[in-house]
Design a protein around this motif. Sequence first.
Motif, PDB file in Angstrom:
ATOM      1  N   MET A 267       0.834  -1.184   0.000  1.00  0.00           N
ATOM      2  CA  MET A 267       0.000   0.000   0.000  1.00  0.00           C
ATOM      3  C   MET A 267       0.881   1.250   0.000  1.00  0.00           C
ATOM      4  N   ALA A 268       0.518   2.231  -0.812  1.00  0.00           N
ATOM      5  CA  ALA A 268       1.321   3.453  -0.965  1.00  0.00           C
ATOM      6  C   ALA A 268       1.172   4.348   0.266  1.00  0.00           C
ATOM      7  N   ASP A 269       2.251   5.001   0.632  1.00  0.00           N
ATOM      8  CA  ASP A 269       2.240   5.946   1.740  1.00  0.00           C
ATOM      9  C   ASP A 269       1.745   7.285   1.210  1.00  0.00           C
ATOM     10  N   ASN A 270       0.623   7.766   1.723  1.00  0.00           N
ATOM     11  CA  ASN A 270       0.021   9.010   1.226  1.00  0.00           C
ATOM     12  C   ASN A 270       0.853  10.245   1.534  1.00  0.00           C
ATOM     13  N   LYS A 271       1.879  10.105   2.367  1.00  0.00           N
ATOM     14  CA  LYS A 271       2.721  11.258   2.672  1.00  0.00           C
ATOM     15  C   LYS A 271       3.857  11.419   1.671  1.00  0.00           C
ATOM     16  N   LEU A 272       4.048  10.426   0.809  1.00  0.00           N
ATOM     17  CA  LEU A 272       5.091  10.538  -0.205  1.00  0.00           C
ATOM     18  C   LEU A 272       4.639  11.461  -1.332  1.00  0.00           C
ATOM     19  N   PRO A 273       5.568  12.244  -1.897  1.00  0.00           N
ATOM     20  CA  PRO A 273       5.199  13.131  -3.009  1.00  0.00           C
ATOM     21  C   PRO A 273       4.705  12.330  -4.218  1.00  0.00           C
ATOM     22  N   SER A 274       3.772  12.918  -4.938  1.00  0.00           N
ATOM     23  CA  SER A 274       3.216  12.286  -6.127  1.00  0.00           C
ATOM     24  C   SER A 274       3.570  13.126  -7.358  1.00  0.00           C
ATOM     25  N   GLY A 275       3.080  12.676  -8.517  1.00  0.00           N
ATOM     26  CA  GLY A 275       3.273  13.447  -9.738  1.00  0.00           C
ATOM     27  C   GLY A 275       2.681  14.837  -9.628  1.00  0.00           C
ATOM     28  N   ILE A 276       1.548  14.950  -8.950  1.00  0.00           N
ATOM     29  CA  ILE A 276       0.918  16.270  -8.782  1.00  0.00           C
ATOM     30  C   ILE A 276       1.824  17.172  -7.957  1.00  0.00           C
ATOM     31  N   ASP A 277       2.519  16.597  -6.974  1.00  0.00           N
ATOM     32  CA  ASP A 277       3.463  17.396  -6.187  1.00  0.00           C
ATOM     33  C   ASP A 277       4.577  17.951  -7.069  1.00  0.00           C
ATOM     34  N   ARG A 278       4.992  17.178  -8.072  1.00  0.00           N
ATOM     35  CA  ARG A 278       6.010  17.667  -9.004  1.00  0.00           C
ATOM     36  C   ARG A 278       5.450  18.779  -9.887  1.00  0.00           C
ATOM     37  N   VAL A 279       4.184  18.656 -10.302  1.00  0.00           N
ATOM     38  CA  VAL A 279       3.550  19.722 -11.086  1.00  0.00           C
ATOM     39  C   VAL A 279       3.490  21.001 -10.258  1.00  0.00           C
ATOM     40  N   VAL A 280       3.042  20.889  -9.004  1.00  0.00           N
ATOM     41  CA  VAL A 280       2.960  22.060  -8.117  1.00  0.00           C
ATOM     42  C   VAL A 280       4.357  22.654  -7.938  1.00  0.00           C
ATOM     43  N   GLY A 281       5.357  21.805  -7.744  1.00  0.00           N
ATOM     44  CA  GLY A 281       6.731  22.285  -7.582  1.00  0.00           C
ATOM     45  C   GLY A 281       7.229  23.038  -8.802  1.00  0.00           C
ATOM     46  N   GLN A 282       6.903  22.522  -9.988  1.00  0.00           N
ATOM     47  CA  GLN A 282       7.309  23.198 -11.220  1.00  0.00           C
ATOM     48  C   GLN A 282       6.636  24.551 -11.336  1.00  0.00           C
ATOM     49  N   ARG A 283       5.369  24.617 -10.941  1.00  0.00           N
ATOM     50  CA  ARG A 283       4.652  25.895 -11.005  1.00  0.00           C
ATOM     51  C   ARG A 283       5.231  26.893  -9.997  1.00  0.00           C
ATOM     52  N   ILE A 284       5.651  26.413  -8.832  1.00  0.00           N
ATOM     53  CA  ILE A 284       6.306  27.289  -7.848  1.00  0.00           C
ATOM     54  C   ILE A 284       7.585  27.856  -8.464  1.00  0.00           C
ATOM     55  N   ARG A 285       8.379  26.974  -9.064  1.00  0.00           N
ATOM     56  CA  ARG A 285       9.638  27.395  -9.682  1.00  0.00           C
ATOM     57  C   ARG A 285       9.390  28.402 -10.799  1.00  0.00           C
ATOM     58  N   TRP A 286       8.419  28.097 -11.641  1.00  0.00           N
ATOM     59  CA  TRP A 286       8.100  28.973 -12.759  1.00  0.00           C
ATOM     60  C   TRP A 286       7.726  30.365 -12.264  1.00  0.00           C
ATOM     61  N   ARG A 287       6.820  30.442 -11.289  1.00  0.00           N
ATOM     62  CA  ARG A 287       6.375  31.742 -10.773  1.00  0.00           C
ATOM     63  C   ARG A 287       7.538  32.477 -10.103  1.00  0.00           C
ATOM     64  N   ARG A 288       8.365  31.751  -9.342  1.00  0.00           N
ATOM     65  CA  ARG A 288       9.507  32.376  -8.697  1.00  0.00           C
ATOM     66  C   ARG A 288      10.419  33.005  -9.747  1.00  0.00           C
ATOM     67  N   LYS A 289      10.655  32.289 -10.849  1.00  0.00           N
ATOM     68  CA  LYS A 289      11.511  32.820 -11.917  1.00  0.00           C
ATOM     69  C   LYS A 289      10.843  33.999 -12.619  1.00  0.00           C
ATOM     70  N   GLU A 290       9.521  33.943 -12.813  1.00  0.00           N
ATOM     71  CA  GLU A 290       8.803  35.075 -13.408  1.00  0.00           C
ATOM     72  C   GLU A 290       8.998  36.330 -12.570  1.00  0.00           C
ATOM     73  N   LEU A 291       9.007  36.152 -11.248  1.00  0.00           N
ATOM     74  CA  LEU A 291       9.163  37.279 -10.331  1.00  0.00           C
ATOM     75  C   LEU A 291      10.633  37.652 -10.119  1.00  0.00           C
ATOM     76  N   LYS A 292      11.529  36.878 -10.770  1.00  0.00           N
ATOM     77  CA  LYS A 292      12.969  37.104 -10.652  1.00  0.00           C
ATOM     78  C   LYS A 292      13.449  37.020  -9.201  1.00  0.00           C
ATOM     79  N   LEU A 293      12.903  36.037  -8.485  1.00  0.00           N
ATOM     80  CA  LEU A 293      13.300  35.783  -7.104  1.00  0.00           C
ATOM     81  C   LEU A 293      14.257  34.596  -7.069  1.00  0.00           C
ATOM     82  N   THR A 294      15.235  34.659  -6.182  1.00  0.00           N
ATOM     83  CA  THR A 294      16.077  33.493  -5.938  1.00  0.00           C
ATOM     84  C   THR A 294      15.334  32.566  -4.973  1.00  0.00           C
TER      85      THR A 294
END
Length: 141
Positions: free
Chosen positions: A1-28
């Motif tokens: 049985m999968a551990d629900n606390k482990l990151p999923s593909g959706i977590d990677r999508v959310v992470g990519q969107r965080i990175r994208w927005r951070r870069k749009e705002l020119k934040l480190t």
Amino acid sequence: MADNKLPSGIDRVVGQRIRWRRKELKLTQEKLGELLGLTFQQVQKYEKGVNRVSAGRLFEMSTAMGVPITYFFDGAETFLDHQASQVAEDGGAIHAPVMTSEILDLIAAFQKIEDQSLRKSLLATVQAAATAFDGKQQSED
């Protein structure tokens, strides 16, 4: 049985969107971490999808980055569709879409083009090139 606390593909999508927005705002990663009371390493883990982002933290990020919380889920439906087809094709292997720096730069540049007809023309050109390349790849196999 999968551990629900482990990151999923959706977590990677959310992470990519965080990175994208951070870069749009020119934040480190460090500066975003300061805004949120996090270390740059934690921001890095969120962006890579290594660590899940809690609902509360995602709300803080949306406020700090000036976007609605739904911004971070844009593309999730496509990922789920892609994931289902990949699992069927690969016998259970899961692949997340990869947003490279080059792709992010392309998207950012494309968004700066205000002329709708030029945008449509460029999109058609890129789609034609992708189709031609895909056809060439298949004929070489």
